[in-house]
Design a protein around this motif. Structure first.
Motif, PDB file in Angstrom:
ATOM      1  N   VAL A  74       0.908  -1.474   0.020  1.00 29.52           N
ATOM      2  CA  VAL A  74       0.292   0.033   0.098  1.00 29.52           C
ATOM      3  C   VAL A  74       1.115   1.388   0.391  1.00 29.52           C
ATOM      4  O   VAL A  74       0.710   2.348  -1.005  1.00 29.52           O
ATOM      5  N   ASN A  75       2.053   1.304   0.832  1.00 28.79           N
ATOM      6  CA  ASN A  75       3.089   1.786   0.993  1.00 28.79           C
ATOM      7  C   ASN A  75       3.226   2.479  -0.728  1.00 28.79           C
ATOM      8  O   ASN A  75       3.681   3.367  -1.080  1.00 28.79           O
ATOM      9  N   LEU A  76       3.630   1.548  -1.247  1.00 31.05           N
ATOM     10  CA  LEU A  76       4.465   1.830  -2.450  1.00 31.05           C
ATOM     11  C   LEU A  76       3.308   2.007  -3.386  1.00 31.05           C
ATOM     12  O   LEU A  76       3.541   2.467  -4.351  1.00 31.05           O
ATOM     13  N   GLN A  77       1.671   1.904  -3.467  1.00 40.93           N
ATOM     14  CA  GLN A  77       1.048   1.984  -4.258  1.00 40.93           C
ATOM     15  C   GLN A  77       0.810   3.604  -4.580  1.00 40.93           C
ATOM     16  O   GLN A  77       1.237   4.282  -4.945  1.00 40.93           O
ATOM     17  N   ASP A  78       0.788   4.118  -3.024  1.00 42.78           N
ATOM     18  CA  ASP A  78       0.879   5.143  -2.709  1.00 42.78           C
ATOM     19  C   ASP A  78       2.657   6.600  -3.417  1.00 42.78           C
ATOM     20  O   ASP A  78       1.670   7.738  -3.801  1.00 42.78           O
ATOM     21  N   TRP A  79       3.074   5.545  -3.119  1.00 42.49           N
ATOM     22  CA  TRP A  79       4.194   6.166  -3.699  1.00 42.49           C
ATOM     23  C   TRP A  79       4.422   6.216  -5.915  1.00 42.49           C
ATOM     24  O   TRP A  79       4.506   7.393  -5.897  1.00 42.49           O
ATOM     25  N   VAL A  80       3.829   5.598  -5.846  1.00 45.85           N
ATOM     26  CA  VAL A  80       3.458   5.652  -6.740  1.00 45.85           C
ATOM     27  C   VAL A  80       2.879   7.001  -8.028  1.00 45.85           C
ATOM     28  O   VAL A  80       2.880   7.062  -8.905  1.00 45.85           O
ATOM     29  N   VAL A  81       1.782   6.614  -7.300  1.00 40.52           N
ATOM     30  CA  VAL A  81       0.936   7.499  -7.304  1.00 40.52           C
ATOM     31  C   VAL A  81       1.897   9.196  -7.468  1.00 40.52           C
ATOM     32  O   VAL A  81       1.569   9.608  -8.492  1.00 40.52           O
ATOM     33  N   ALA A  82       1.628   9.442  -6.437  1.00 39.59           N
ATOM     34  CA  ALA A  82       2.133  10.368  -6.068  1.00 39.59           C
ATOM     35  C   ALA A  82       3.511  11.065  -6.711  1.00 39.59           C
ATOM     36  O   ALA A  82       4.551  11.690  -7.809  1.00 39.59           O
ATOM     37  N   GLY A 121       4.553   9.161 -10.358  1.00 38.84           N
ATOM     38  CA  GLY A 121       4.132   9.326 -11.546  1.00 38.84           C
ATOM     39  C   GLY A 121       4.912   7.883 -11.994  1.00 38.84           C
ATOM     40  O   GLY A 121       4.759   8.114 -12.980  1.00 38.84           O
ATOM     41  N   HIS A 122       5.383   6.887 -10.942  1.00 32.30           N
ATOM     42  CA  HIS A 122       5.961   6.317 -11.522  1.00 32.30           C
ATOM     43  C   HIS A 122       5.350   5.107 -12.175  1.00 32.30           C
ATOM     44  O   HIS A 122       4.412   4.803 -12.185  1.00 32.30           O
ATOM     45  N   LYS A 123       5.425   4.375 -13.560  1.00 32.45           N
ATOM     46  CA  LYS A 123       4.907   3.517 -13.876  1.00 32.45           C
ATOM     47  C   LYS A 123       5.514   1.813 -13.948  1.00 32.45           C
ATOM     48  O   LYS A 123       7.219   1.634 -13.981  1.00 32.45           O
ATOM     49  N   LEU A 124       5.434   1.453 -13.436  1.00 37.49           N
ATOM     50  CA  LEU A 124       5.744  -0.419 -13.295  1.00 37.49           C
ATOM     51  C   LEU A 124       5.014  -1.517 -14.117  1.00 37.49           C
ATOM     52  O   LEU A 124       3.734  -1.729 -13.773  1.00 37.49           O
ATOM     53  N   VAL A 125       5.852  -1.875 -14.649  1.00 34.15           N
ATOM     54  CA  VAL A 125       5.539  -3.387 -14.730  1.00 34.15           C
ATOM     55  C   VAL A 125       5.564  -4.547 -14.407  1.00 34.15           C
ATOM     56  O   VAL A 125       6.862  -4.720 -14.571  1.00 34.15           O
ATOM     57  N   ILE A 126       5.448  -5.221 -14.048  1.00 37.34           N
ATOM     58  CA  ILE A 126       5.177  -6.900 -13.974  1.00 37.34           C
ATOM     59  C   ILE A 126       5.406  -7.266 -14.184  1.00 37.34           C
ATOM     60  O   ILE A 126       3.091  -8.217 -14.554  1.00 37.34           O
ATOM     61  N   LEU A 127       5.892  -8.383 -15.057  1.00 37.18           N
ATOM     62  CA  LEU A 127       5.196  -9.437 -15.968  1.00 37.18           C
ATOM     63  C   LEU A 127       5.904 -11.330 -14.664  1.00 37.18           C
ATOM     64  O   LEU A 127       6.858 -11.684 -13.829  1.00 37.18           O
ATOM     65  N   PHE A 128       4.811 -12.150 -14.404  1.00 38.44           N
ATOM     66  CA  PHE A 128       4.123 -13.268 -13.880  1.00 38.44           C
ATOM     67  C   PHE A 128       4.552 -14.512 -15.103  1.00 38.44           C
ATOM     68  O   PHE A 128       3.552 -14.504 -15.630  1.00 38.44           O
ATOM     69  N   GLU A 129       5.831 -15.196 -15.042  1.00 39.58           N
ATOM     70  CA  GLU A 129       5.613 -16.171 -15.398  1.00 39.58           C
ATOM     71  C   GLU A 129       6.282 -17.352 -15.172  1.00 39.58           C
ATOM     72  O   GLU A 129       6.441 -18.204 -14.073  1.00 39.58           O
ATOM     73  N   ALA A 157       0.457   4.207 -17.717  1.00 39.87           N
ATOM     74  CA  ALA A 157       0.631   5.763 -17.825  1.00 39.87           C
ATOM     75  C   ALA A 157       1.450   5.969 -16.044  1.00 39.87           C
ATOM     76  O   ALA A 157       0.962   4.797 -15.608  1.00 39.87           O
ATOM     77  N   ALA A 158       1.113   6.963 -16.053  1.00 44.02           N
ATOM     78  CA  ALA A 158       2.294   7.666 -14.624  1.00 44.02           C
ATOM     79  C   ALA A 158       1.162   7.627 -13.822  1.00 44.02           C
ATOM     80  O   ALA A 158      -0.332   7.784 -13.989  1.00 44.02           O
TER      81      ALA A 158
END
Length: 301
Positions: free
Chosen positions: A63-71, A73-81, A131-132
């Motif tokens: 949740v803290n990470l999410q708040d930082w991403v929003v604040a 404008g970070h863009k994060l992609v995670i692939l699960f294979e 997006a951001a």
């Protein structure tokens, strides 16, 4: 409502939130070869308590990470294979469980349709990039071409080789555009996949997870192994490295993956203004109308 009653209600709401995780854990019941559910011993029950304690702590950090991403404008992609039944869906559920679905969303694309087969291979995946201020988790990704498409013969040798020529540059383009790309491969043993498939066969809540393609992948275990080894060797780059999660133990895999993900993102706590619940306006001429009884859901429980 009295303050003591409010405190009791808030405590019960917190327990309800925990129960959501316990409901998900019901899916992880183990069965033997005869279809009998395997009971947990005392040590396993103790380990389960530790698992929940650590999972809830890590989810608070997410949740803290999410708040930082929003604040920021970070863009994060995670692939699960990973192989079928490797536990990708389970960790994705735990990552997104407490997050805002408008910020963190899952992309689980079906097989391409006739039109998509004529597009640039990466085109249908690009539409789902963040997006951001967004996080996108791909439950399988463009690496389908290096795995299932290769093993099942759904692509030509030329398409397969073109994929390996294109994917490093494609992922470098993502990095240059400001997208952080994290790639996880969930690794399970032959024996563990065998047991998980048996569990799906015997558990009516899991049988929907078994498709003819899953069963065929079980038969072609060695072909998938060779394809995975080639994929990791040819697409592990400095800009987009692979990370392998040892996943024979589902719970350890979830905790280790989330812990590692948190270590890769340079998030910091984001200060929030104090939230104050306003007093509800009350008007003498307001009268709440009763709900017609024929609209009420019967109280079966």
């Amino acid at each position: 409502m009295k303050r003591e009653d409010e405190d009791t209600r808030l405590h019960l709401d917190l327990l309800d939130a925990d129960d959501e995780e316990y409901e998900l854990e019901y899916e992880d019941r183990a069965f033997d070869a005869e279809g009998r559910e395997i009971a947990l011993d005392a040590q396993q029950k103790s380990g389960r308590q530790l698992y929940f304690r650590e999972l809830f702590r890590l989810q608070r950090e997410l949740v803290n990470l999410q708040d930082w991403v929003v604040a920021t404008g970070h863009k994060l992609v995670i692939l699960f294979e990973g192989r079928d039944a490797a536990g990708k869906g389970g960790v994705i559920k735990r990552i997104t469980q407490r997050l805002n679905p408008r910020v963190a969303r899952v992309a689980a694309l079906p097989a391409p349709n006739d039109r998509e087969r004529t597009q640039w291979y990466f085109q249908r995946y690009v539409a789902h990039l963040p997006a951001a201020g967004e996080i996108v988790l791909f439950d399988r990704s463009w690496y389908n071409r290096a795995g299932v498409e290769r093993v099942m013969g759904f692509c030509t040798d030329e398409q397969y080789e073109e994929f390996f020529r294109s994917v490093p540059e494609f992922e470098r383009m993502l990095a240059r555009s400001g997208i952080q790309l994290v790639k996880y491969w969930f690794s399970i043993s032959d024996e563990e996949q065998h047991l998980r498939f048996l569990s799906r066969i015997h558990d009516p809540l899991k049988q929907w997870k078994l498709s003819p393609m899953d069963l065929e992948s079980r038969r072609r275990w060695e072909a998938y192994t060779r394809a995975k080894e080639v994929m990791l060797e040819r697409t592990h780059t400095a800009e987009a490295p692979w990370w392998v999660v040892q996943a024979d133990d589902k719970k350890r895999a979830r905790l280790n993956c989330i812990h590692h993900l948190l270590s890769l993102v340079p998030y910091r706590p984001v200060p929030h203004t104090e939230v104050v619940l306003p007093q509800r306006e009350r008007h003498e001429d307001y009268l709440r109308r009763p709900v017609p009884t024929d609209l009420i859901v019967p109280a079966a429980y």
